[in-house]
Design a protein around this motif. Sequence first.
Motif, PDB file in Angstrom:
ATOM      1  N   PRO A 149      21.695  34.820  62.557  1.00  0.00           N
ATOM      2  CA  PRO A 149      21.217  36.114  63.022  1.00  0.00           C
ATOM      3  C   PRO A 149      20.907  36.093  64.519  1.00  0.00           C
ATOM      4  O   PRO A 149      20.646  35.044  65.097  1.00  0.00           O
ATOM      5  N   GLN A 150      20.931  37.267  65.086  1.00  0.00           N
ATOM      6  CA  GLN A 150      20.496  37.484  66.457  1.00  0.00           C
ATOM      7  C   GLN A 150      19.552  38.671  66.456  1.00  0.00           C
ATOM      8  O   GLN A 150      19.820  39.673  65.797  1.00  0.00           O
ATOM      9  N   PHE A 151      18.449  38.553  67.169  1.00  0.00           N
ATOM     10  CA  PHE A 151      17.550  39.677  67.385  1.00  0.00           C
ATOM     11  C   PHE A 151      17.870  40.250  68.759  1.00  0.00           C
ATOM     12  O   PHE A 151      18.131  39.501  69.702  1.00  0.00           O
ATOM     13  N   VAL A 152      17.824  41.557  68.867  1.00  0.00           N
ATOM     14  CA  VAL A 152      17.892  42.222  70.166  1.00  0.00           C
ATOM     15  C   VAL A 152      16.610  43.045  70.257  1.00  0.00           C
ATOM     16  O   VAL A 152      16.457  44.053  69.569  1.00  0.00           O
ATOM     17  N   ILE A 153      15.693  42.563  71.076  1.00  0.00           N
ATOM     18  CA  ILE A 153      14.368  43.164  71.198  1.00  0.00           C
ATOM     19  C   ILE A 153      14.302  43.899  72.530  1.00  0.00           C
ATOM     20  O   ILE A 153      14.325  43.272  73.592  1.00  0.00           O
ATOM     21  N   ASP A 154      14.261  45.225  72.437  1.00  0.00           N
ATOM     22  CA  ASP A 154      14.250  46.062  73.645  1.00  0.00           C
ATOM     23  C   ASP A 154      15.334  45.628  74.625  1.00  0.00           C
ATOM     24  O   ASP A 154      15.098  45.510  75.827  1.00  0.00           O
ATOM     25  N   GLY A 155      16.523  45.351  74.092  1.00  0.00           N
ATOM     26  CA  GLY A 155      17.678  45.004  74.916  1.00  0.00           C
ATOM     27  C   GLY A 155      17.830  43.526  75.235  1.00  0.00           C
ATOM     28  O   GLY A 155      18.836  43.115  75.798  1.00  0.00           O
ATOM     29  N   LYS A 156      16.837  42.699  74.893  1.00  0.00           N
ATOM     30  CA  LYS A 156      16.903  41.261  75.178  1.00  0.00           C
ATOM     31  C   LYS A 156      17.378  40.519  73.932  1.00  0.00           C
ATOM     32  O   LYS A 156      16.798  40.645  72.861  1.00  0.00           O
ATOM     33  N   TRP A 157      18.423  39.708  74.076  1.00  0.00           N
ATOM     34  CA  TRP A 157      18.991  38.946  72.960  1.00  0.00           C
ATOM     35  C   TRP A 157      18.180  37.674  72.724  1.00  0.00           C
ATOM     36  O   TRP A 157      17.920  36.913  73.654  1.00  0.00           O
ATOM     37  N   VAL A 158      17.803  37.455  71.459  1.00  0.00           N
ATOM     38  CA  VAL A 158      16.982  36.306  71.076  1.00  0.00           C
ATOM     39  C   VAL A 158      17.564  35.699  69.802  1.00  0.00           C
ATOM     40  O   VAL A 158      17.777  36.407  68.818  1.00  0.00           O
ATOM     41  N   GLN A 159      17.816  34.411  69.812  1.00  0.00           N
ATOM     42  CA  GLN A 159      18.279  33.732  68.603  1.00  0.00           C
ATOM     43  C   GLN A 159      17.047  33.205  67.871  1.00  0.00           C
ATOM     44  O   GLN A 159      16.349  32.327  68.382  1.00  0.00           O
TER      45      GLN A 159
END
Length: 85
Positions: free
Chosen positions: A53-63
């Motif tokens: 999975p990948q999170f995109v938090i307010d436009g910032k990509w976070v693994q």
Amino acid sequence: MDLKVYTASWCRDCFVAKRFLQQHSIPFTEVDIEKTPGAVDALLQNVGKKAIPQFVIDGKWVQPYKPGQGFLYEEMSALLGVATT
């Protein structure tokens, strides 16, 4: 907070990530890479590989996981401002 989670139905790590968010009542939009046109291209452009999975938090990509270590509970709890369970 705008949170998108890039996933696939067969991905065990994605299931764990979504369960974490649900347990903490964190709203998110799921982007299934197999069903959403352009999702794989977005992964490749922003991450450089088809890692989910990948999170995109307010436009910032976070693994939210590391291979061999699994979901990063403490790091994601701190990032999202929730208590570690």
